[in-house]
Design a protein around this motif. Structure first.
Motif, PDB file in Angstrom:
ATOM      1  N   MET A   1      65.565 -38.170 105.842  1.00 54.68           N
ATOM      2  CA  MET A   1      64.762 -39.143 105.122  1.00 54.68           C
ATOM      3  C   MET A   1      63.915 -38.401 104.098  1.00 54.68           C
ATOM      4  SD  MET A   1      62.188 -42.207 106.284  1.00 54.68           S
ATOM      5  CE  MET A   1      63.410 -42.805 107.359  1.00 54.68           C
ATOM      6  N   HIS A   2      63.749 -39.010 102.954  1.00 56.63           N
ATOM      7  CA  HIS A   2      62.918 -38.475 101.875  1.00 56.63           C
ATOM      8  C   HIS A   2      61.704 -39.358 101.709  1.00 56.63           C
ATOM      9  CE1 HIS A   2      66.183 -35.910 100.386  1.00 56.63           C
ATOM     10  NE2 HIS A   2      66.973 -36.920 100.649  1.00 56.63           N
ATOM     11  N   VAL A   3      60.624 -38.779 101.249  1.00 57.92           N
ATOM     12  CA  VAL A   3      59.437 -39.546 100.883  1.00 57.92           C
ATOM     13  C   VAL A   3      59.338 -39.508  99.372  1.00 57.92           C
ATOM     14  CG1 VAL A   3      56.929 -39.683 101.006  1.00 57.92           C
ATOM     15  CG2 VAL A   3      58.241 -39.063 103.029  1.00 57.92           C
ATOM     16  N   ASN A   4      59.202 -40.666  98.759  1.00 57.37           N
ATOM     17  CA  ASN A   4      59.105 -40.795  97.317  1.00 57.37           C
ATOM     18  C   ASN A   4      57.785 -41.483  96.980  1.00 57.37           C
ATOM     19  OD1 ASN A   4      60.375 -40.791  94.590  1.00 57.37           O
ATOM     20  ND2 ASN A   4      60.181 -42.994  94.819  1.00 57.37           N
ATOM     21  N   ILE A   5      57.046 -40.915  96.030  1.00 56.92           N
ATOM     22  CA  ILE A   5      55.822 -41.554  95.546  1.00 56.92           C
ATOM     23  C   ILE A   5      56.088 -42.002  94.120  1.00 56.92           C
ATOM     24  CG2 ILE A   5      53.360 -41.287  95.073  1.00 56.92           C
ATOM     25  CD1 ILE A   5      54.047 -40.951  98.043  1.00 56.92           C
ATOM     26  N   GLU A   6      55.884 -43.287  93.869  1.00 59.73           N
ATOM     27  CA  GLU A   6      56.166 -43.860  92.558  1.00 59.73           C
ATOM     28  C   GLU A   6      54.888 -44.397  91.942  1.00 59.73           C
ATOM     29  OE1 GLU A   6      58.018 -48.049  91.282  1.00 59.73           O
ATOM     30  OE2 GLU A   6      59.441 -46.751  92.317  1.00 59.73           O
ATOM     31  N   PHE A   7      54.742 -44.148  90.641  1.00 58.67           N
ATOM     32  CA  PHE A   7      53.656 -44.771  89.889  1.00 58.67           C
ATOM     33  C   PHE A   7      54.108 -44.928  88.453  1.00 58.67           C
ATOM     34  CE2 PHE A   7      52.975 -40.263  89.464  1.00 58.67           C
ATOM     35  CZ  PHE A   7      52.597 -40.089  88.140  1.00 58.67           C
ATOM     36  N   LYS A   8      53.551 -45.890  87.781  1.00 62.80           N
ATOM     37  CA  LYS A   8      53.849 -46.153  86.373  1.00 62.80           C
ATOM     38  C   LYS A   8      52.648 -45.711  85.547  1.00 62.80           C
ATOM     39  CE  LYS A   8      57.461 -48.649  87.633  1.00 62.80           C
ATOM     40  NZ  LYS A   8      58.780 -48.183  87.660  1.00 62.80           N
ATOM     41  N   ALA A   9      52.919 -45.031  84.442  1.00 62.36           N
ATOM     42  CA  ALA A   9      51.829 -44.548  83.597  1.00 62.36           C
ATOM     43  C   ALA A   9      52.293 -44.453  82.157  1.00 62.36           C
ATOM     44  CB  ALA A   9      51.357 -43.175  84.076  1.00 62.36           C
ATOM     45  N   TYR A  60      65.604 -48.095 101.507  1.00 66.63           N
ATOM     46  CA  TYR A  60      64.199 -47.692 101.467  1.00 66.63           C
ATOM     47  C   TYR A  60      63.278 -48.817 101.903  1.00 66.63           C
ATOM     48  CZ  TYR A  60      64.098 -49.991  96.833  1.00 66.63           C
ATOM     49  OH  TYR A  60      64.187 -50.892  95.804  1.00 66.63           O
ATOM     50  N   GLU A  61      62.090 -48.417 102.313  1.00 67.00           N
ATOM     51  CA  GLU A  61      61.021 -49.350 102.666  1.00 67.00           C
ATOM     52  C   GLU A  61      59.830 -49.014 101.787  1.00 67.00           C
ATOM     53  OE1 GLU A  61      60.325 -49.164 106.862  1.00 67.00           O
ATOM     54  OE2 GLU A  61      62.220 -50.157 107.298  1.00 67.00           O
ATOM     55  N   ARG A  62      59.226 -50.069 101.219  1.00 65.54           N
ATOM     56  CA  ARG A  62      58.090 -49.879 100.329  1.00 65.54           C
ATOM     57  C   ARG A  62      57.248 -51.138 100.317  1.00 65.54           C
ATOM     58  NH1 ARG A  62      60.066 -49.281  94.660  1.00 65.54           N
ATOM     59  NH2 ARG A  62      59.855 -51.527  94.627  1.00 65.54           N
ATOM     60  N   GLU A  63      55.946 -50.946 100.284  1.00 60.81           N
ATOM     61  CA  GLU A  63      55.011 -52.063 100.171  1.00 60.81           C
ATOM     62  C   GLU A  63      55.067 -52.628  98.754  1.00 60.81           C
ATOM     63  OE1 GLU A  63      52.569 -53.086 102.538  1.00 60.81           O
ATOM     64  OE2 GLU A  63      53.313 -51.713 104.066  1.00 60.81           O
ATOM     65  N   ASP A  64      54.653 -53.890  98.583  1.00 59.87           N
ATOM     66  CA  ASP A  64      54.568 -54.521  97.267  1.00 59.87           C
ATOM     67  C   ASP A  64      53.118 -54.609  96.834  1.00 59.87           C
ATOM     68  OD1 ASP A  64      57.258 -55.083  96.613  1.00 59.87           O
ATOM     69  OD2 ASP A  64      57.259 -56.765  98.012  1.00 59.87           O
ATOM     70  N   TYR A  65      52.709 -53.719  95.940  1.00 57.00           N
ATOM     71  CA  TYR A  65      51.386 -53.798  95.330  1.00 57.00           C
ATOM     72  C   TYR A  65      51.405 -52.985  94.043  1.00 57.00           C
ATOM     73  CZ  TYR A  65      50.866 -49.498  98.082  1.00 57.00           C
ATOM     74  OH  TYR A  65      51.067 -48.270  98.657  1.00 57.00           O
ATOM     75  N   ALA A  66      50.439 -53.247  93.175  1.00 53.80           N
ATOM     76  CA  ALA A  66      50.419 -52.652  91.832  1.00 53.80           C
ATOM     77  C   ALA A  66      49.594 -51.376  91.803  1.00 53.80           C
ATOM     78  CB  ALA A  66      49.885 -53.664  90.834  1.00 53.80           C
ATOM     79  N   ASP A  67      50.077 -50.336  92.449  1.00 50.83           N
ATOM     80  CA  ASP A  67      49.392 -49.043  92.465  1.00 50.83           C
ATOM     81  C   ASP A  67      50.446 -48.005  92.839  1.00 50.83           C
ATOM     82  OD1 ASP A  67      47.397 -47.170  92.356  1.00 50.83           O
ATOM     83  OD2 ASP A  67      46.224 -47.960  94.019  1.00 50.83           O
ATOM     84  N   ALA A  68      50.063 -46.748  92.921  1.00 50.01           N
ATOM     85  CA  ALA A  68      50.999 -45.736  93.399  1.00 50.01           C
ATOM     86  C   ALA A  68      51.470 -46.160  94.784  1.00 50.01           C
ATOM     87  CB  ALA A  68      50.318 -44.376  93.449  1.00 50.01           C
ATOM     88  N   LYS A  69      52.773 -46.047  95.026  1.00 50.82           N
ATOM     89  CA  LYS A  69      53.293 -46.501  96.315  1.00 50.82           C
ATOM     90  C   LYS A  69      54.297 -45.507  96.872  1.00 50.82           C
ATOM     91  CE  LYS A  69      55.249 -50.128  93.535  1.00 50.82           C
ATOM     92  NZ  LYS A  69      54.374 -50.905  92.836  1.00 50.82           N
ATOM     93  N   GLN A  70      54.270 -45.407  98.169  1.00 51.47           N
ATOM     94  CA  GLN A  70      55.175 -44.520  98.882  1.00 51.47           C
ATOM     95  C   GLN A  70      56.383 -45.304  99.373  1.00 51.47           C
ATOM     96  OE1 GLN A  70      53.508 -41.947 101.921  1.00 51.47           O
ATOM     97  NE2 GLN A  70      55.315 -42.245 103.195  1.00 51.47           N
ATOM     98  N   SER A  71      57.549 -44.694  99.214  1.00 52.68           N
ATOM     99  CA  SER A  71      58.780 -45.239  99.778  1.00 52.68           C
ATOM    100  C   SER A  71      59.364 -44.214 100.731  1.00 52.68           C
ATOM    101  CB  SER A  71      59.810 -45.522  98.673  1.00 52.68           C
ATOM    102  OG  SER A  71      59.354 -46.467  97.765  1.00 52.68           O
ATOM    103  N   ASN A  72      59.850 -44.683 101.855  1.00 52.31           N
ATOM    104  CA  ASN A  72      60.609 -43.854 102.777  1.00 52.31           C
ATOM    105  C   ASN A  72      62.075 -44.137 102.471  1.00 52.31           C
ATOM    106  OD1 ASN A  72      58.256 -42.870 104.126  1.00 52.31           O
ATOM    107  ND2 ASN A  72      58.097 -44.878 105.053  1.00 52.31           N
ATOM    108  N   VAL A  73      62.792 -43.121 102.000  1.00 51.48           N
ATOM    109  CA  VAL A  73      64.097 -43.302 101.368  1.00 51.48           C
ATOM    110  C   VAL A  73      65.190 -42.550 102.123  1.00 51.48           C
ATOM    111  CG1 VAL A  73      65.379 -42.933  99.221  1.00 51.48           C
ATOM    112  CG2 VAL A  73      62.951 -43.474  99.130  1.00 51.48           C
TER     113      VAL A  73
END
Length: 93
Positions: A1-9, A60-73
């Protein structure tokens, strides 16, 4: 499993960002036009990523909110010429 941190900028200085990434050891793989096909699943999310460079079935699993978010991939390398999309679409929609 990988951990991915996503953010838009927004980026006003792409050369500065490229220099920073190179200094940190990032490797440029090239531009890739990707198409993601999403499937209906009872838990988490499942997509088939089709591109020239990257081809994966991605769970993957990821929460739905408008900020940096972690996905377990979980990644599964795929063959872009396979019938995987048809199989998954038939089974999952």
């Amino acid at each position: 499993m990988h951990v991915n941190i996503e953010f838009k900028a927004r980026c006003n200085n792409i050369e500065k960002v490229k220099a920073f990434l190179e200094k940190e050891g990032a490797e440029y793989k090239g531009k890739d036009h990707q198409v993601d096909v999403y499937f209906n699943v009872p838990r988490g999310r499942l997509k088939l990523r089709k591109g020239k460079i990257e081809n994966f079935l991605i769970g993957y699993e990821r929460e739905d909110y408008a900020d940096a978010k972690q996905s377990n991939v979980i990644l599964f390398k795929t063959d872009p010429e396979s019938s995987l999309q048809e199989v998954l679409t038939t089974a999952l929609g």
